[in-house]
Design a protein around this motif. Structure first.
Motif, PDB file in Angstrom:
ATOM      1  N   PHE A  80      -1.490   6.661 -17.579  1.00 44.30           N
ATOM      2  CA  PHE A  80      -2.886   7.026 -17.881  1.00 44.30           C
ATOM      3  C   PHE A  80      -3.570   7.571 -16.609  1.00 44.30           C
ATOM      4  O   PHE A  80      -4.343   8.531 -16.677  1.00 44.30           O
ATOM      5  CB  PHE A  80      -3.684   5.800 -18.360  1.00 44.30           C
ATOM      6  CG  PHE A  80      -3.377   5.322 -19.752  1.00 44.30           C
ATOM      7  CD1 PHE A  80      -2.384   5.917 -20.530  1.00 44.30           C
ATOM      8  CD2 PHE A  80      -4.075   4.244 -20.311  1.00 44.30           C
ATOM      9  CE1 PHE A  80      -2.110   5.460 -21.824  1.00 44.30           C
ATOM     10  CE2 PHE A  80      -3.806   3.791 -21.602  1.00 44.30           C
ATOM     11  CZ  PHE A  80      -2.821   4.394 -22.355  1.00 44.30           C
ATOM     12  N   ALA A  81      -3.291   6.942 -15.467  1.00 52.13           N
ATOM     13  CA  ALA A  81      -3.916   7.366 -14.211  1.00 52.13           C
ATOM     14  C   ALA A  81      -3.495   8.791 -13.846  1.00 52.13           C
ATOM     15  O   ALA A  81      -4.337   9.626 -13.503  1.00 52.13           O
ATOM     16  CB  ALA A  81      -3.561   6.395 -13.082  1.00 52.13           C
ATOM     17  N   VAL A  82      -2.199   9.072 -13.937  1.00 54.87           N
ATOM     18  CA  VAL A  82      -1.736  10.441 -13.652  1.00 54.87           C
ATOM     19  C   VAL A  82      -2.423  11.430 -14.589  1.00 54.87           C
ATOM     20  O   VAL A  82      -2.948  12.466 -14.160  1.00 54.87           O
ATOM     21  CB  VAL A  82      -0.195  10.560 -13.780  1.00 54.87           C
ATOM     22  CG1 VAL A  82       0.243  12.022 -13.646  1.00 54.87           C
ATOM     23  CG2 VAL A  82       0.508   9.710 -12.723  1.00 54.87           C
ATOM     24  N   ALA A  83      -2.457  11.093 -15.882  1.00 51.80           N
ATOM     25  CA  ALA A  83      -3.060  11.998 -16.872  1.00 51.80           C
ATOM     26  C   ALA A  83      -4.531  12.265 -16.581  1.00 51.80           C
ATOM     27  O   ALA A  83      -5.002  13.402 -16.695  1.00 51.80           O
ATOM     28  CB  ALA A  83      -2.906  11.414 -18.276  1.00 51.80           C
ATOM     29  N   ASN A  84      -5.267  11.239 -16.199  1.00 51.10           N
ATOM     30  CA  ASN A  84      -6.703  11.391 -15.957  1.00 51.10           C
ATOM     31  C   ASN A  84      -7.005  12.091 -14.632  1.00 51.10           C
ATOM     32  O   ASN A  84      -8.015  12.791 -14.520  1.00 51.10           O
ATOM     33  CB  ASN A  84      -7.408  10.025 -15.999  1.00 51.10           C
ATOM     34  CG  ASN A  84      -7.690   9.565 -17.419  1.00 51.10           C
ATOM     35  OD1 ASN A  84      -8.728   9.874 -17.972  1.00 51.10           O
ATOM     36  ND2 ASN A  84      -6.726   8.873 -18.035  1.00 51.10           N
ATOM     37  N   ILE A  85      -6.134  11.905 -13.647  1.00 50.06           N
ATOM     38  CA  ILE A  85      -6.334  12.603 -12.374  1.00 50.06           C
ATOM     39  C   ILE A  85      -5.977  14.084 -12.528  1.00 50.06           C
ATOM     40  O   ILE A  85      -6.749  14.961 -12.136  1.00 50.06           O
ATOM     41  CB  ILE A  85      -5.502  11.942 -11.244  1.00 50.06           C
ATOM     42  CG1 ILE A  85      -6.151  10.623 -10.815  1.00 50.06           C
ATOM     43  CG2 ILE A  85      -5.348  12.880 -10.032  1.00 50.06           C
ATOM     44  CD1 ILE A  85      -7.504  10.754 -10.132  1.00 50.06           C
ATOM     45  N   VAL A  86      -4.835  14.360 -13.118  1.00 53.11           N
ATOM     46  CA  VAL A  86      -4.422  15.765 -13.296  1.00 53.11           C
ATOM     47  C   VAL A  86      -5.343  16.475 -14.284  1.00 53.11           C
ATOM     48  O   VAL A  86      -5.779  17.596 -14.052  1.00 53.11           O
ATOM     49  CB  VAL A  86      -2.960  15.865 -13.790  1.00 53.11           C
ATOM     50  CG1 VAL A  86      -2.590  17.323 -14.081  1.00 53.11           C
ATOM     51  CG2 VAL A  86      -2.005  15.273 -12.766  1.00 53.11           C
TER      52      VAL A  86
END
Lengths: 114, 114, 114, 114, 114, 114
Positions: free
Chosen positions: A86-92
């Motif tokens: 989720f963190a990768v998705a929200n940062i990217v």
């Protein structure tokens, strides 16, 4: 199984049947190829499902997210691992991904609590 | 190092310096947070870089793809593993991802042959 | 053939060879399926190429646009018909499509004048 | 004027002439409507150009970004204001916007230093 | 008429009235221009509606898809033709388009069975 | 408060609590940074909310649109000003934004009439 999960699965199955029944060669092969994509290979099924999930999140497709969440659950992904995806998705993908993350979080709670 | 890789790195560094030098708090913190996102956690750095790559591919950002290809190379990702990421990206994102896959393939050849 | 067209075709062929040479089953089948998609069927090849073009325009992929422009030219699409496709793409996709329309217009002039 | 700015303006003018010359009614009206959109109204021209810029950034269209940067420069937008727009774009749109922000930052330096 | 179709049409009409009633010149002209885009020209209304449909599918807008499905139905598009448009959309746009194809398939069944 | 607004706020709060409770450092910092982005600076809060709104519209995220509509209402944005933002969003993003504009218009009526 939770109602949210059950309804999602039922609609998905029903409509896939309608679509595949029309016998469009390209669509039917693509559906088939889609299954092959996530098969064990140089990368594990688990890693591939995480890849499918993050791709679905940044492209903001709730149904695709639900599908991959179900598969991640089957593969034994932990909540901590999931939230790193989720963190990768929200940062990217940016805060535009947050509403989809809310619905993903809700669906995940259903999966792990049922 | 190949010219393609060198030019990419040089431009990236030069412009990051310009941007960070303006001292916009939100931008500078986001750049910082971006680095944290790919740190070792419940998921390995390698897995997170594969996630960053597939997200960049389906969102079709050539520079982001190049950046994550460099990181994947550092993490010892094999060509076979990489192409499985390419496969997920092209199946989820469609043939619209193919031109970006061409440029990714070219950059990867530069990375592994230099 | 114009230089713009020639360079596009050459790079495309060279990199497709690199990609297909890695023998990733999913990617190779997708490339194959892509070709089948535009074959004569209930809809004509010409109509399907117009569909591929408008889809590429609203998704703003310059290389995909160039590819379908080449195919449209082969299918005898007229400039007037082409600009009606451009109109649909720009209305549905918005003015964000205009810069891609400029490059498409440039490429089309090369195709019809060479 | 800087070379980067001059080349952008020249290509834009040349290709707009080609497109408008084809006399597609819908396209020509859309180009016209585009101009009206940013006219003084309940919101100032400056605010509207900031809106056009942030929209172009999250949709990641470099040419659209350059166009609105030019207009923002004409409207007296300061570097500090501009970077707050960059911040909104990068937070909403994610780190995928960063490479476009690099090119925007480069173009802005050209505009303010020429 | 099916309930699904009726509800879609009713909400669309009601909200268009609210929007157009605000008399924003740009929006009202864009709505008008939208109608002109699909008028008979060098390309037939049927072809243009297929273009509008495929564009809506790859941009993954369910309401836009429903609107063009209704128009395609009026233009006598066959189920076989329609699924060839679905095929182009899913190949170009990827499996991320599948959930929208499910809802499109459901709506089409309503249209042809009512 | 209208039911539409109340339900949106309640779901948003409930799920944010679930997400933040997982203590993923990157996600929690991003949520925090998101708040900072719209704080008074060189640009006013009102202008920043208009920027957030137009970005949400062209990226077609209904929940993000609702959130920024609520904030715009708090900032005293007038209906005329709002529709100029809608105009920019629809011109830049195309008619694909219209269905989201309908839902935005509906939500705005709820906000101003409650």
């Amino acid at each position: 199984m939770s109602q949210l999960v059950e309804e999602f699965d039922a609609y998905r199955s029903k409509m896939n049947e309608v679509i595949l029944g029309k016998q469009n060669l390209v669509l039917n092969r693509l559906f088939n190829l889609d299954t092959n994509t996530y098969a064990e290979g140089a990368l594990s099924v688990k890693t591939k499902e995480l890849l499918g999930l993050v791709a679905s999140m940044v492209l903001r497709c709730d149904d695709c997210i639900k599908y991959h969440l179900g598969k991640c659950h089957e593969q034994g992904v932990t909540t901590q691992e999931l939230y790193e995806v989720f963190a990768v998705a929200n940062i990217v993908g940016g805060t535009i991904v947050i509403p989809h993350t809310r619905r993903a979080a809700e669906y995940w709670e259903e999966l792990i609590n049922s």
